[in-house]
Write an enzyme that holds these catalytic residues in place. Sequence first.
Site, PDB file in Angstrom:
ATOM      1  N   ARG A  43       2.727 -10.648  -0.703  1.00  0.00           N
ATOM      2  CA  ARG A  43       3.017  -9.515  -1.582  1.00  0.00           C
ATOM      3  C   ARG A  43       3.916  -8.462  -0.940  1.00  0.00           C
ATOM      4  O   ARG A  43       4.374  -7.535  -1.592  1.00  0.00           O
ATOM      5  CB  ARG A  43       1.700  -8.886  -2.086  1.00  0.00           C
ATOM      6  CG  ARG A  43       0.864  -8.216  -1.036  1.00  0.00           C
ATOM      7  CD  ARG A  43      -0.565  -7.995  -1.516  1.00  0.00           C
ATOM      8  NE  ARG A  43      -0.858  -6.614  -1.838  1.00  0.00           N
ATOM      9  CZ  ARG A  43      -2.078  -6.125  -2.105  1.00  0.00           C
ATOM     10  NH1 ARG A  43      -3.121  -6.943  -2.122  1.00  0.00           N
ATOM     11  NH2 ARG A  43      -2.279  -4.878  -2.379  1.00  0.00           N
TER      12      ARG A  43
ATOM     13  N   HIS B  31       0.809  -1.218   0.000  1.00  0.00           N
ATOM     14  CA  HIS B  31       0.000   0.000   0.000  1.00  0.00           C
ATOM     15  C   HIS B  31       0.843   1.269   0.000  1.00  0.00           C
ATOM     16  O   HIS B  31       0.399   2.318  -0.432  1.00  0.00           O
ATOM     17  CB  HIS B  31      -1.076  -0.075   1.077  1.00  0.00           C
ATOM     18  CG  HIS B  31      -2.139  -1.034   0.654  1.00  0.00           C
ATOM     19  ND1 HIS B  31      -2.046  -2.379   0.916  1.00  0.00           N
ATOM     20  CD2 HIS B  31      -3.217  -0.871  -0.144  1.00  0.00           C
ATOM     21  CE1 HIS B  31      -3.070  -2.999   0.332  1.00  0.00           C
ATOM     22  NE2 HIS B  31      -3.799  -2.116  -0.311  1.00  0.00           N
TER      23      HIS B  31
ATOM     24  N   GLU C 153     -10.218 -12.253  -6.373  1.00  0.00           N
ATOM     25  CA  GLU C 153      -8.826 -12.130  -5.954  1.00  0.00           C
ATOM     26  C   GLU C 153      -8.356 -13.345  -5.161  1.00  0.00           C
ATOM     27  O   GLU C 153      -7.271 -13.360  -4.606  1.00  0.00           O
ATOM     28  CB  GLU C 153      -8.616 -10.837  -5.155  1.00  0.00           C
ATOM     29  CG  GLU C 153      -9.588 -10.616  -4.034  1.00  0.00           C
ATOM     30  CD  GLU C 153      -9.478  -9.222  -3.384  1.00  0.00           C
ATOM     31  OE1 GLU C 153      -8.438  -8.565  -3.540  1.00  0.00           O
ATOM     32  OE2 GLU C 153     -10.428  -8.821  -2.712  1.00  0.00           O
TER      33      GLU C 153
ATOM     34  N   ASP D 203      -3.839  -9.450  -5.071  1.00  0.00           N
ATOM     35  CA  ASP D 203      -4.035 -10.574  -4.167  1.00  0.00           C
ATOM     36  C   ASP D 203      -4.104 -11.896  -4.920  1.00  0.00           C
ATOM     37  O   ASP D 203      -3.637 -12.916  -4.420  1.00  0.00           O
ATOM     38  CB  ASP D 203      -5.297 -10.374  -3.320  1.00  0.00           C
ATOM     39  CG  ASP D 203      -5.028  -9.443  -2.154  1.00  0.00           C
ATOM     40  OD1 ASP D 203      -3.975  -9.597  -1.518  1.00  0.00           O
ATOM     41  OD2 ASP D 203      -5.846  -8.542  -1.896  1.00  0.00           O
TER      42      ASP D 203
ATOM     43  N   CYS E 134      -8.815  -4.533 -11.456  1.00  0.00           N
ATOM     44  CA  CYS E 134      -8.360  -3.353 -10.724  1.00  0.00           C
ATOM     45  C   CYS E 134      -7.049  -3.594 -10.003  1.00  0.00           C
ATOM     46  O   CYS E 134      -6.560  -2.751  -9.280  1.00  0.00           O
ATOM     47  CB  CYS E 134      -9.430  -2.871  -9.762  1.00  0.00           C
ATOM     48  SG  CYS E 134      -9.911  -4.128  -8.570  1.00  0.00           S
TER      49      CYS E 134
HETATM   50  C1  PEP Z   1      -6.084  -6.467  -5.518  1.00  0.00           C
HETATM   51  O1  PEP Z   1      -5.954  -7.311  -4.630  1.00  0.00           O
HETATM   52  O2  PEP Z   1      -5.680  -6.630  -6.695  1.00  0.00           O
HETATM   53  C2  PEP Z   1      -6.720  -5.173  -5.240  1.00  0.00           C
HETATM   54  C3  PEP Z   1      -6.989  -4.331  -6.205  1.00  0.00           C
HETATM   55  O3  PEP Z   1      -6.978  -4.868  -3.939  1.00  0.00           O
HETATM   56  P1  PEP Z   1      -5.883  -4.363  -2.884  1.00  0.00           P
HETATM   57  O4  PEP Z   1      -4.624  -4.056  -3.652  1.00  0.00           O
HETATM   58  O5  PEP Z   1      -6.445  -3.158  -2.219  1.00  0.00           O
HETATM   59  O6  PEP Z   1      -5.752  -5.535  -1.995  1.00  0.00           O
HETATM   60 MG    MG Z   2      -6.993  -7.142  -2.729  1.00  0.00          MG
END
Ligand code: PEP
Ligand code: MG
Length: 571
Positions: free
Chosen positions: A465, A190, A431, A455, A502
């Site tokens: 990750r 993040h 995911e 994910d 996404c």
């Molecule tokens: C993902 O897991 O690809 C996603 C878009 O959600 P986040 O990165 O917020 O876990």
């Molecule tokens: Mg995610």
Amino acid sequence: MLKELKGVGASPGIAVGEVLVLEDEDLSYEKKKIKDTEEEKEKLKKALELSKDQLNAIKDKVEREMGSDKAEIFQAHLMVLDDPELIGAVERKVDGEEVNVEAALDETVQEFATLFANMDNDYMKERAADIKDVGSRILKNLLGVQTLDLGQLDKEVVLVAEDLTPSDTAQVNKGNLLGFVTKIGGRTSHTAIMARSLEVPAVVGVSDILEGVESGDKIILDGQEGNVIINPSEEQLSDYDKKAKEYKERKERLAQLKELPAQTKDGHRVELVANIGTPKDVEGALANGAEGVGLYRSEFLYMDRDSLPTEEEQFKAYKEVAQRMDGPIVIRTLDIGGDKELSYLDLPEEMNPFLGYRAIRICLDKVDIFKTQLRAILRASDYGNVKIMYPMISAVEQLRAANEILAEVKAELKEEGVSFKEDLEVGIMIEIPAAAMIADVLAKETDFFSIGTNDLIQYTTATDRMNENISHLYQPFHPALLRLIKRVVEAAHKEGNWAGMCGEMAGDKKLAPFLLGVGLDEFSMSGLSIPEVKDRIRNLDLEEAKEIAQEALNFATAKEVEDFLTSKLNN
Ligand code: PEP
Ligand code: MG
């Protein structure tokens, strides 16, 4: 000394500047018995004066630069400093228990904060956060710890730190932040995501970065390639000046595409939308030509604070985005857990937080929190093309349970006479591999899918990750991922639904022909990536993309897939 390091390019762009090392603040102290209580109280008085000077200076600066409403919080902090009940209680503890002032202050602050946090009134609850903030400022001053206020960076710097929390990055004074380098994190941590929304160059996961670097050193960082050079040579400086210029020119050229559609040469149109974390990100998304929001990470509303956001606060944020964006806005319900913590929820420490109590799992358990959010989203749906998306669905029962709660909330709103869009679309993130495998079943009970590859890669390859030691196994080009993506898109289409993505893979221009070729309808990414991906799509034919996708699916290794897709970039 010259030092060249390699990390993960997390946010593109080149920064050349001076290092500011962000040290972890050590606020530990030893609780001791003392004899001279007067001396302790004198120390407290001095720390209070210093805190007052600091707060007055910040308040004046914020008032000048950002307006008096933004400075109100510091006025509230100054009032806490002057509160005779709090300060009197600290002094009484020093006298009564004959303990050192650090311990007396810390314990009193905790007691007061808990008292306020448990009050049945939102205003009073918020005071708990003020008391804690002020308490830690006084404690720092008692311990002689230098406070670095990221909102007050007064010269241009490149921040170097172990990691930056979303609250660190949210505070920074963007004008003076040239970029940042962190020791931990991967491209989808993040911290990296925040860097892209701030549009500053960043390199993360540089394991040796904190060894032998000092504030004031000269540094170059290349957020595209993941290169970091400390104390560079003259030659390197001039090389990077040239690269920075080229990067700027390319950005300017791509900016010309802003108003053009994301359409292939033979007329196949897809939707290019943005991932956002707060209403503030809308500006960057629009500037880069986003047609809507494919992922609104609502959890950022819940972070950097001491209590849950109220329905009104959430409604205001969602409504603001809905009003400012013409296109669709996919609001993802709370996705907390993993690397996103909420201190005030007091969640248990877990062995495997990414596999633990998180996201929809929490929402289906703490139904009140979920309902408050759904009410706010539904109310905002009256102001724009809002859609709801549940994260981390692994089984159909979860989807059904979430939809049942949604139906209850809709009924409640109706009874109250509150208007909302009754037929708003409801979709899920794909995911988790289990969800990808039963996408055909899930498609029957949803309106859309959005593939969360960040994910999905981690769970498919069993690779954390955030862990830089195994980042080589976190492979977006892994053949398993390609197959899962194809499967999910086909399952959505079979039910007449749309399929988007996404996760960060959507913003990688190398993957654009593959994703187009398997039929992805919507690509959601950080605003920064939109122009590059649009440029790539506008230079492809759909038929050509289908052939590339077919061929990419035949390779055995991630490296082969990546090499193949890279070779197609230059055609
Ligand atoms: C993902 O897991 O690809 C996603 C878009 O959600 P986040 O990165 O917020 O876990
Ligand atoms: Mg995610």
